[in-house]
Design a protein around this motif. Structure first.
Motif, short mmCIF file in Angstrom:
data_model
loop_
_atom_site.label_atom_id
_atom_site.label_comp_id
_atom_site.label_asym_id
_atom_site.label_seq_id
_atom_site.Cartn_x
_atom_site.Cartn_y
_atom_site.Cartn_z
N TYR A 10 21.91 31.89 38.30
CA TYR A 10 20.93 32.39 37.34
C TYR A 10 20.09 33.45 38.02
O TYR A 10 19.74 33.34 39.19
CB TYR A 10 20.06 31.24 36.83
N GLU A 11 19.80 34.51 37.27
CA GLU A 11 19.14 35.67 37.84
C GLU A 11 18.09 36.20 36.86
O GLU A 11 18.34 36.26 35.66
CB GLU A 11 20.23 36.72 38.06
N TYR A 12 16.92 36.56 37.37
CA TYR A 12 15.88 37.16 36.55
C TYR A 12 16.23 38.60 36.27
O TYR A 12 16.70 39.33 37.14
CB TYR A 12 14.52 37.09 37.26
N SER A 13 15.99 39.04 35.05
CA SER A 13 16.22 40.42 34.68
C SER A 13 15.06 40.91 33.83
O SER A 13 14.73 40.28 32.82
CB SER A 13 17.53 40.54 33.90
N PRO A 14 14.42 42.02 34.20
CA PRO A 14 13.36 42.57 33.36
C PRO A 14 13.95 43.01 32.02
O PRO A 14 15.13 43.33 31.92
CB PRO A 14 12.85 43.77 34.14
#
Length: 76
Positions: free
Chosen positions: A56-60
């Motif tokens: 899981y990865e944060y993305s703006p």
């Protein structure tokens, strides 16, 4: 019934006081499921070892669309 909670960390240059002040706040963007090379993960509660091929990865918001990202709504 199945419940789960996800948490994440994000590197920053904020000092501890600033980080404490941000607890409970929201920032624009989303956490998305991203395919990756398979890896082993041990479930802490049972000791079972499973193989996962995502993370899981944060993305703006501005750059939330890339070819190998699966939005969380489509994962179920």
């Amino acid at each position: 019934f199945y419940a789960t909670a996800k948490k994440t960390s994000m590197p920053s240059t904020f000092d501890e006081a600033t980080c404490q002040a941000m607890i409970g706040q929201q920032i624009p963007g989303r956490v998305q499921r991203v395919d990756c090379e398979p890896y082993e993960y041990t479930i802490k509660g049972t000791g079972e070892i499973i193989t996962l091929s995502h993370r899981y990865e944060y993305s703006p918001e501005e750059s939330a669309v890339t070819s190998n990202v699966v939005p969380m709504a489509e994962v179920a």
